[in-house]
Design a protein around this motif. Sequence first.
Motif, PDB file in Angstrom:
ATOM      1  N   ILE A  34      78.789  49.437  16.594  1.00  0.00           N
ATOM      2  CA  ILE A  34      79.986  50.017  15.980  1.00  0.00           C
ATOM      3  C   ILE A  34      80.656  48.964  15.116  1.00  0.00           C
ATOM      4  N   THR A  35      80.971  49.287  13.876  1.00  0.00           N
ATOM      5  CA  THR A  35      81.698  48.320  13.053  1.00  0.00           C
ATOM      6  C   THR A  35      83.076  48.850  12.693  1.00  0.00           C
ATOM      7  N   TRP A  36      83.964  47.905  12.440  1.00  0.00           N
ATOM      8  CA  TRP A  36      85.331  48.204  12.037  1.00  0.00           C
ATOM      9  C   TRP A  36      85.738  47.220  10.954  1.00  0.00           C
ATOM     10  N   HIS A  37      86.758  47.586  10.194  1.00  0.00           N
ATOM     11  CA  HIS A  37      87.266  46.695   9.155  1.00  0.00           C
ATOM     12  C   HIS A  37      88.672  46.219   9.469  1.00  0.00           C
ATOM     13  N   THR A  38      89.579  47.150   9.759  1.00  0.00           N
ATOM     14  CA  THR A  38      90.970  46.774  10.044  1.00  0.00           C
ATOM     15  C   THR A  38      91.446  47.228  11.420  1.00  0.00           C
ATOM     16  N   ALA A  57      77.240  49.895  24.025  1.00  0.00           N
ATOM     17  CA  ALA A  57      77.994  49.853  22.771  1.00  0.00           C
ATOM     18  C   ALA A  57      78.340  48.411  22.448  1.00  0.00           C
ATOM     19  N   PHE A  58      78.147  48.033  21.203  1.00  0.00           N
ATOM     20  CA  PHE A  58      78.488  46.693  20.731  1.00  0.00           C
ATOM     21  C   PHE A  58      79.361  46.829  19.494  1.00  0.00           C
ATOM     22  N   VAL A  59      80.347  45.964  19.388  1.00  0.00           N
ATOM     23  CA  VAL A  59      81.358  46.079  18.339  1.00  0.00           C
ATOM     24  C   VAL A  59      81.360  44.824  17.477  1.00  0.00           C
ATOM     25  N   ALA A  60      81.468  45.004  16.159  1.00  0.00           N
ATOM     26  CA  ALA A  60      81.544  43.862  15.243  1.00  0.00           C
ATOM     27  C   ALA A  60      82.379  44.244  14.030  1.00  0.00           C
ATOM     28  N   ARG A  61      83.020  43.250  13.438  1.00  0.00           N
ATOM     29  CA  ARG A  61      83.804  43.500  12.226  1.00  0.00           C
ATOM     30  C   ARG A  61      82.884  43.466  11.006  1.00  0.00           C
ATOM     31  N   LEU A  62      83.085  44.409  10.092  1.00  0.00           N
ATOM     32  CA  LEU A  62      82.290  44.493   8.870  1.00  0.00           C
ATOM     33  C   LEU A  62      83.207  44.693   7.681  1.00  0.00           C
ATOM     34  N   ASP A  63      83.054  43.846   6.685  1.00  0.00           N
ATOM     35  CA  ASP A  63      83.768  44.006   5.416  1.00  0.00           C
ATOM     36  C   ASP A  63      82.714  44.200   4.343  1.00  0.00           C
TER      37      ASP A  63
END
Length: 265
Positions: A34-38, A57-63
């Motif tokens: 799962i990626t997020w930006h803000t 589930a794994f989470v990482a920031r993506l821009d």
Amino acid sequence: MDFTAQTAIVTGADSGIGRATAVALAADGLDVGITWHTDEEGAEATASEVREHGRKAFVARLDTTDVPGCGDVVDELAGRLGGLDVFVNNAGTGDNAPFLDLTLDQWRHTVATDLEGAFVCLQRAARHMVQAGRGGRLIAVTSVHEHQPRVGSSAYDAAKHGLGGLVKTIALELGSHGITVNAVAPGEIATPMTGQTDEDPHEKHRPGVPLGRPGDAREIASVIAFLASPAASYVTGASWVVDGGMLQMGPQAGSHLESDAWREG
């Protein structure tokens, strides 16, 4: 029909279509990156829903404006998942400025987010699939504006038209590797991007949409989940419009109509 996915990455999965997609894929038995930006909190909430289905589930920031660095996030999540079978390019942004007023910086931001970053992430995901040799699914969330323009959205329209073209080209190139590539083109969907966070679309009236309302994010996710499934093994290079019939309105103006008079002929 023998392709069965076990792992997926969904970008922009902190809310809206991305969250609904991550949960739908988890319900189908996939572990999800799962990626997020803000909105990190939103991404963690999505991860919790995925885990409620018994999946990892794994989470990482993506821009996605970090070109080409955004591809490293795909590599990181694929590594944590132990492979990558499905990649859903959902992260995106919009703009709302007349062509004559649109600045170069605004143009570059939208195109970088919606097209250049998408190219990098899709390419990186495809390389994992080719190397693994098991086939795969690449799915890009575009927009009805992949097919028809909207006044005041020149950068967005250009980027989504471009992403739709990219999908068709890589579908040709990756077919020999057993990788299908498709676009899903939503109409107006009740999500944060359209200012309708946590609103029930069935309670909204849209005279210019044949089904009479905006869409629900889960209605988009169900189409994406189908494209990720064995049942879609012979579907590639297509753009799946999910818009309640809005594009069929053509010059009758679609979602911007304010009355139902058109239904009477």
